[in-house]
Design an enzyme around this catalytic site. Structure first.
Site, mmCIF file in Angstrom:
data_model
loop_
_atom_site.group_PDB
_atom_site.id
_atom_site.type_symbol
_atom_site.label_atom_id
_atom_site.label_comp_id
_atom_site.label_asym_id
_atom_site.label_seq_id
_atom_site.Cartn_x
_atom_site.Cartn_y
_atom_site.Cartn_z
ATOM 1 N N GLY A 10 0.836 -1.209 0.000
ATOM 2 C CA GLY A 10 0.000 0.000 0.000
ATOM 3 C C GLY A 10 0.862 1.247 0.000
ATOM 4 O O GLY A 10 0.546 2.250 0.640
ATOM 5 N N GLY A 13 -0.131 5.248 -1.177
ATOM 6 C CA GLY A 13 -1.008 6.149 -0.434
ATOM 7 C C GLY A 13 -0.263 7.299 0.232
ATOM 8 O O GLY A 13 0.928 7.495 0.005
ATOM 9 N N GLN A 14 -0.998 8.040 1.037
ATOM 10 C CA GLN A 14 -0.446 9.268 1.615
ATOM 11 C C GLN A 14 0.816 9.011 2.446
ATOM 12 O O GLN A 14 1.801 9.727 2.322
ATOM 13 C CB GLN A 14 -1.517 9.945 2.492
ATOM 14 C CG GLN A 14 -1.105 11.341 2.936
ATOM 15 C CD GLN A 14 -1.965 11.883 4.077
ATOM 16 O OE1 GLN A 14 -2.725 11.155 4.703
ATOM 17 N NE2 GLN A 14 -1.818 13.159 4.357
ATOM 18 N N ILE A 37 -1.542 -1.717 -5.237
ATOM 19 C CA ILE A 37 -2.465 -2.370 -6.181
ATOM 20 C C ILE A 37 -2.514 -1.601 -7.502
ATOM 21 O O ILE A 37 -2.880 -2.144 -8.537
ATOM 22 C CB ILE A 37 -3.863 -2.513 -5.533
ATOM 23 C CG1 ILE A 37 -4.727 -3.520 -6.270
ATOM 24 C CG2 ILE A 37 -4.561 -1.171 -5.397
ATOM 25 C CD1 ILE A 37 -5.960 -3.940 -5.485
ATOM 26 N N ARG A 38 -2.142 -0.312 -7.421
ATOM 27 C CA ARG A 38 -2.191 0.552 -8.612
ATOM 28 C C ARG A 38 -0.777 0.832 -9.141
ATOM 29 O O ARG A 38 0.205 0.623 -8.431
ATOM 30 C CB ARG A 38 -2.821 1.897 -8.260
ATOM 31 C CG ARG A 38 -4.334 1.847 -8.149
ATOM 32 C CD ARG A 38 -4.862 3.225 -7.806
ATOM 33 N NE ARG A 38 -4.468 3.602 -6.456
ATOM 34 C CZ ARG A 38 -5.217 3.400 -5.382
ATOM 35 N NH1 ARG A 38 -6.405 2.866 -5.481
ATOM 36 N NH2 ARG A 38 -4.788 3.744 -4.181
ATOM 37 N N TYR A 144 -14.040 1.783 10.344
ATOM 38 C CA TYR A 144 -12.578 1.965 10.310
ATOM 39 C C TYR A 144 -11.994 1.833 11.720
ATOM 40 O O TYR A 144 -11.020 1.107 11.943
ATOM 41 C CB TYR A 144 -12.284 3.350 9.710
ATOM 42 C CG TYR A 144 -10.843 3.778 9.701
ATOM 43 C CD1 TYR A 144 -9.898 3.097 8.950
ATOM 44 C CD2 TYR A 144 -10.437 4.899 10.426
ATOM 45 C CE1 TYR A 144 -8.580 3.522 8.928
ATOM 46 C CE2 TYR A 144 -9.119 5.334 10.402
ATOM 47 C CZ TYR A 144 -8.195 4.641 9.658
ATOM 48 O OH TYR A 144 -6.897 5.058 9.634
ATOM 49 N N LYS A 148 -9.508 -0.986 13.214
ATOM 50 C CA LYS A 148 -8.194 -0.640 13.777
ATOM 51 C C LYS A 148 -8.055 -1.176 15.198
ATOM 52 O O LYS A 148 -6.998 -1.677 15.586
ATOM 53 C CB LYS A 148 -7.978 0.880 13.746
ATOM 54 C CG LYS A 148 -7.687 1.432 12.346
ATOM 55 C CD LYS A 148 -6.374 0.889 11.785
ATOM 56 C CE LYS A 148 -6.075 1.357 10.382
ATOM 57 N NZ LYS A 148 -4.918 0.692 9.782
HETATM 58 N N1 SER Z 1 -6.863 10.356 8.911
HETATM 59 C C1 SER Z 1 -7.698 9.243 9.236
HETATM 60 C C2 SER Z 1 -9.088 9.474 8.831
HETATM 61 O O1 SER Z 1 -9.508 10.604 8.881
HETATM 62 C C3 SER Z 1 -7.656 8.965 10.719
HETATM 63 O O2 SER Z 1 -6.803 7.918 10.952
HETATM 64 O O3 SER Z 1 -9.772 8.566 8.500
#
Ligand code: SER
Length: 314
Positions: A10, A13-14, A37-38, A144, A148
């Site tokens: 991954g 990503g950021q 994946i991209r 999410y 986590k």
């Molecule tokens: N930056 C994340 C979100 O806003 C928090 O872990 O989902």
């Protein structure tokens, strides 16, 4: 010292883009394989080895680990808070399956270390919102956050049961200019800089006094590497460490931007993300990270604003 060979899953990503650059400085360019994946982010394309890899595809990950002699894996692929609410079952599947498969591979292939990020999203409305402690009430209300928190418990379990060296941080909102965030509730604090430079105005999807814990990416990357390089005896929780740098509201970040762009204006149109933000801490107590492995942040709001505007305007 044993030479480490690192795989980042991954990496597009950021966090992954900047982490790949930083890890290549630590371990050597050829010893850090970025994957996603991209197709690779332009920065990754030019800076070292890259593989196309789906975080859910355990056989492909195993093959790559064996072929390349991987010793450490950073698993960054995930669906974040706002995207997760649009397809909760998928978010649960992506976030959990990728982790559980990797933990098994870690034991089976005797990986020396695994890194997996957690988030302030593990906390919920029943958690104390100011200076949220390392150990407190944890009742996340987003899928999410649930994934986590469950993931943290699994990391701790694999450490205790199989001795797997898996380490983790509860990141606050992360602000960066090299790579864009995607699908988070804290992302307004990145968008606002882009819009300030382009249009001198921004409409925030969070209300003006919504305080959230935030961090500049440089601090987050340094913290991650310091955690991973710390001797194992310094890591005293195998849940995830609270990590903190600053706390601000949309109104305050706008004021910070106005020091550079005096005619910048902001208005507010809160959407479904407001409710997510309202359930999260406003500030975080990260004294455990500071005491155990000497975590220290460097960037406050104004220092970050200067960096963000300076770099984005180039
Ligand atoms: N930056 C994340 C979100 O806003 C928090 O872990 O989902």
């Amino acid at each position: 010292m044993k030479k480490e060979k690192v795989l980042i899953i991954g990496s597009g990503g950021q966090i992954g883009v900047e982490l790949a650059l930083a890890l290549r400085k630590v371990h050597g360019t050829d010893n850090v394989i970025a994957s996603d994946i991209r197709d690779p982010h332009p920065i990754l394309k030019e800076s070292g080895p890259f593989a196309i890899l789906n975080a859910m595809d355990a056989p492909a990950i195993l093959e790559l680990i064996r072929k390349e002699g991987i010793t450490q894996v950073y698993l960054l692929a995930a669906m974040l808070s706002a995207t997760g609410e649009k397809d909760p079952k998928r978010a649960w599947e992506v976030n959990m399956q990728s982790l559980l498969q990797l933990l098994d591979l870690g034991v089976q292939e005797k990986l020396s270390k695994i890194y997996w990020p957690s988030s302030i999203a593990v906390f919920g409305p029943t958690t104390p919102h100011h200076n949220t402690p390392q150990q407190t009430v944890v009742e996340p209300r987003t899928v999410y956050g649930i994934s986590k928190y469950a993931g943290e418990l699994w990391c701790q379990y694999y450490h205790q049961r199989w001795g797997l060296d898996v380490r983790s941080l509860r990141y606050p909102g992360l602000i960066s200019w090299k790579s864009a965030p995607g699908g988070g509730t804290t992302d307004y604090a990145v968008e606002i800089y882009h819009e300030a430079l382009k249009h001198k105005k921004y409409t925030s999807f969070l209300s003006e006094d919504t305080y959230l814990p935030m961090m500049y990416m440089d601090d987050a990357i340094r913290g991650t590497i310091e955690l991973m390089e710390a001797p194992a005896e310094m890591i005293k929780t195998r849940m995830s460490y609270n990590l903190s740098a600053m706390s601000f509201s949309p109104k305050e970040i706008a004021a910070s931007i106005r020091k550079h762009i005096p005619d910048f204006t902001i208005d507010y149109a809160p959407d479904f993300r407001q409710q997510i933000a309202d359930g999260w801490p406003k500030s975080i107590d990260d004294s455990a990270a500071r005491e155990h492995w000497n975590w220290k942040h460097e960037f406050d709001l104004d220092k970050m604003t200067a960096e963000m505007l300076g770099n984005l305007s180039k």
